[in-house]
Write a protein that holds these residues in place. Structure first.
Motif, mmCIF file in Angstrom:
data_model
loop_
_atom_site.group_PDB
_atom_site.id
_atom_site.type_symbol
_atom_site.label_atom_id
_atom_site.label_comp_id
_atom_site.label_asym_id
_atom_site.label_seq_id
_atom_site.Cartn_x
_atom_site.Cartn_y
_atom_site.Cartn_z
ATOM 1 N N PHE A 52 0.899 -1.243 -0.091
ATOM 2 C CA PHE A 52 0.041 -0.057 0.038
ATOM 3 C C PHE A 52 0.851 1.177 0.014
ATOM 4 O O PHE A 52 1.898 1.483 0.750
ATOM 5 N N MET A 53 0.803 1.959 -1.089
ATOM 6 C CA MET A 53 1.751 3.462 -0.993
ATOM 7 C C MET A 53 0.838 4.404 -1.491
ATOM 8 O O MET A 53 -0.241 4.718 -1.812
ATOM 9 N N ILE A 54 1.470 5.750 -0.886
ATOM 10 C CA ILE A 54 0.735 7.065 -1.476
ATOM 11 C C ILE A 54 2.000 7.686 -2.026
ATOM 12 O O ILE A 54 3.203 7.776 -1.235
ATOM 13 N N THR A 55 1.868 8.419 -3.091
ATOM 14 C CA THR A 55 3.048 9.203 -3.599
ATOM 15 C C THR A 55 2.494 10.466 -3.335
ATOM 16 O O THR A 55 1.916 11.004 -2.678
ATOM 17 N N TYR A 56 4.048 11.347 -3.700
ATOM 18 C CA TYR A 56 4.023 12.756 -3.386
ATOM 19 C C TYR A 56 2.779 13.504 -3.943
ATOM 20 O O TYR A 56 2.363 14.629 -3.780
ATOM 21 N N ALA A 61 -1.908 3.639 -4.036
ATOM 22 C CA ALA A 61 -2.025 2.509 -5.020
ATOM 23 C C ALA A 61 -1.663 1.382 -4.081
ATOM 24 O O ALA A 61 -1.342 1.317 -2.913
ATOM 25 N N LEU A 62 -2.380 0.149 -4.587
ATOM 26 C CA LEU A 62 -2.133 -1.181 -3.999
ATOM 27 C C LEU A 62 -1.683 -2.139 -5.102
ATOM 28 O O LEU A 62 -2.463 -2.240 -6.014
ATOM 29 N N PRO A 117 -7.927 6.357 -7.101
ATOM 30 C CA PRO A 117 -6.320 6.654 -6.882
ATOM 31 C C PRO A 117 -6.368 7.742 -5.427
ATOM 32 O O PRO A 117 -5.394 7.810 -4.741
ATOM 33 N N ASP A 118 -7.628 8.406 -5.570
ATOM 34 C CA ASP A 118 -7.605 9.678 -4.295
ATOM 35 C C ASP A 118 -8.479 9.226 -3.393
ATOM 36 O O ASP A 118 -8.737 10.142 -2.447
ATOM 37 N N GLN A 119 -8.935 8.024 -3.344
ATOM 38 C CA GLN A 119 -10.031 7.563 -2.355
ATOM 39 C C GLN A 119 -9.710 6.066 -2.013
ATOM 40 O O GLN A 119 -9.822 5.198 -2.568
ATOM 41 N N ILE A 120 -9.098 6.059 -0.616
ATOM 42 C CA ILE A 120 -9.014 4.724 0.049
ATOM 43 C C ILE A 120 -10.062 4.577 1.240
ATOM 44 O O ILE A 120 -10.500 5.640 1.688
ATOM 45 N N VAL A 121 -10.081 3.422 1.696
ATOM 46 C CA VAL A 121 -11.206 3.093 2.798
ATOM 47 C C VAL A 121 -10.183 2.135 3.406
ATOM 48 O O VAL A 121 -9.433 1.020 3.275
ATOM 49 N N PHE A 122 -10.413 2.275 4.939
ATOM 50 C CA PHE A 122 -9.744 1.114 5.947
ATOM 51 C C PHE A 122 -10.980 0.384 6.427
ATOM 52 O O PHE A 122 -12.153 1.080 6.627
ATOM 53 N N LEU A 123 -10.803 -0.798 6.546
ATOM 54 C CA LEU A 123 -12.087 -1.440 7.319
ATOM 55 C C LEU A 123 -11.224 -2.540 8.399
ATOM 56 O O LEU A 123 -10.228 -2.983 8.216
ATOM 57 N N ILE A 124 -12.148 -2.341 9.537
ATOM 58 C CA ILE A 124 -11.796 -3.328 10.525
ATOM 59 C C ILE A 124 -12.973 -4.081 11.163
ATOM 60 O O ILE A 124 -13.893 -3.275 11.132
ATOM 61 N N SER A 125 -12.955 -5.197 11.275
ATOM 62 C CA SER A 125 -14.203 -5.993 11.448
ATOM 63 C C SER A 125 -14.387 -5.842 13.059
ATOM 64 O O SER A 125 -13.245 -5.709 13.801
ATOM 65 N N GLU A 143 -16.910 -1.825 -3.229
ATOM 66 C CA GLU A 143 -16.747 -1.596 -4.609
ATOM 67 C C GLU A 143 -15.166 -1.347 -4.925
ATOM 68 O O GLU A 143 -14.748 -0.678 -5.808
ATOM 69 N N CYS A 144 -14.176 -1.964 -4.179
ATOM 70 C CA CYS A 144 -12.575 -1.823 -4.116
ATOM 71 C C CYS A 144 -12.224 -2.816 -4.874
ATOM 72 O O CYS A 144 -12.657 -4.166 -4.884
ATOM 73 N N ARG A 145 -11.538 -2.500 -6.108
ATOM 74 C CA ARG A 145 -10.709 -3.479 -7.172
ATOM 75 C C ARG A 145 -9.550 -3.992 -6.324
ATOM 76 O O ARG A 145 -9.059 -4.998 -6.977
ATOM 77 N N GLN A 146 -8.999 -3.463 -5.460
ATOM 78 C CA GLN A 146 -7.942 -3.621 -4.635
ATOM 79 C C GLN A 146 -7.934 -3.543 -3.301
ATOM 80 O O GLN A 146 -8.341 -2.666 -2.758
ATOM 81 N N ALA A 147 -7.638 -4.624 -2.485
ATOM 82 C CA ALA A 147 -7.490 -4.643 -1.088
ATOM 83 C C ALA A 147 -6.478 -5.224 -0.352
ATOM 84 O O ALA A 147 -6.135 -6.521 -0.905
ATOM 85 N N LEU A 148 -6.033 -5.000 0.635
ATOM 86 C CA LEU A 148 -4.913 -5.502 1.192
ATOM 87 C C LEU A 148 -5.109 -5.840 2.688
ATOM 88 O O LEU A 148 -5.649 -4.893 3.433
#
Length: 179
Positions: A52-56, A61-62, A117-125, A143-148
Motif C-alpha cells: 500500500f503506497m501513497i505518492t507525493y 496504489a495497492l 487513486p484519491d480515495q482509500i478506505v480502511f476496514l476493521i471487523s 466496490e474496491c478492485r484492490q484491497a490489502l
C-alpha cells in the motif's frame, strides 16, 4: 498551524522487535526493504502479498510485492509512504482464490482498500470473520478492485468520528490521518 489526529490504525505486520515486516517507506525514505520471500509461514506470506503506497502527488496504489519490485527507480522516487503486508484480499476485483467461502478460520481483520487513486478506505471487523467474508465486503459493498490485509487479532483503530477509541497493543507501523 495546529493539527489533530482524525484516524489511526496499525499499518501492517511487524517483527518481534517492532520493526516492520517487509517494505516500509516514510517521507520518501526506505527504512525497511521489501520482503520477497515466498512460502514463509503466516498471513504475510499468503500470495500475493502487496504494498500500500501513497505518492507525493497524493495518489494511493495497492500493488503486488512483485509489481513493486519491478518499479523503476524513477517510479519508486515518487512514493512518499508505503507499507508491505499480506495477503492481497482483492486483486483486480477478484477475491483471493486461496480464501474459502464458509471457512472457520475466524479472526478480527483489518485492511485497506482502493476505491480510486484519491480515495482509500480502511476496514476493521468488529467480530471475528474469515478472509473470504472480509474480502467480500471490500469487493461487494465498498466496490474496491484492490484491497490489502493489514493485520489480525491485535488490530486497533482510533476514529473519534465513529466513537472508536481502541487502546492497547504494541505496533511496528501506524497509519494516521491528520487535519
Amino acid at each position: 498551524y495546529e493539527s489533530r489526529l482524525l484516524f489511526a490504525t496499525n499499518g501492517g505486520m511487524y517483527l518481534a522487535n517492532q520493526h516492520p515486516q517487509g517494505l516500509y517507506i516514510e517521507n520518501g525514505q526506505c527504512l525497511q526493504a521489501a520482503d520477497t520471500l515466498k512460502g514463509g509461514y503466516g498471513n504475510f506470506y499468503l500470495q500475493p502479498n502487496g504494498v500500500f503506497m501513497i505518492t507525493y502527488d497524493k495518489e494511493a496504489a495497492l500493488i503486488t510485492t512483485d509489481s513493486f519490485m519491478n518499479l523503476s527507480e524513477v517510479e519508486r522516487e515518487k512514493i512518499r509512504y508505503a507499507t508491505q503486508s499480506g495477503p492481497l484480499v482483492v486483486a483486480n476485483g477478484v477475491v483471493n482464490p486461496l480464501f474459502t467461502k464458509g471457512s472457520h478460520n475466524l479472526n478480527i481483520r483489518s485492511g485497506v482498500g482502493l476505491m480510486a487513486p484519491d480515495q482509500i478506505v480502511f476496514l476493521i471487523s468488529d467480530e471475528r470473520v474469515n478472509f473470504y467474508d472480509f474480502a467480500s465486503v471490500f469487493r461487494d459493498r465498498l466496490e474496491c478492485r484492490q484491497a490489502l490485509y493489514l493485520d489480525g487479532a491485535i488490530s486497533r483503530v482510533f476514529f473519534p468520528k465513529l466513537n472508536k477509541y481502541d487502546t492497547g497493543g504494541h505496533f511496528g507501523v501506524m497509519i494516521g490521518v491528520f487535519k
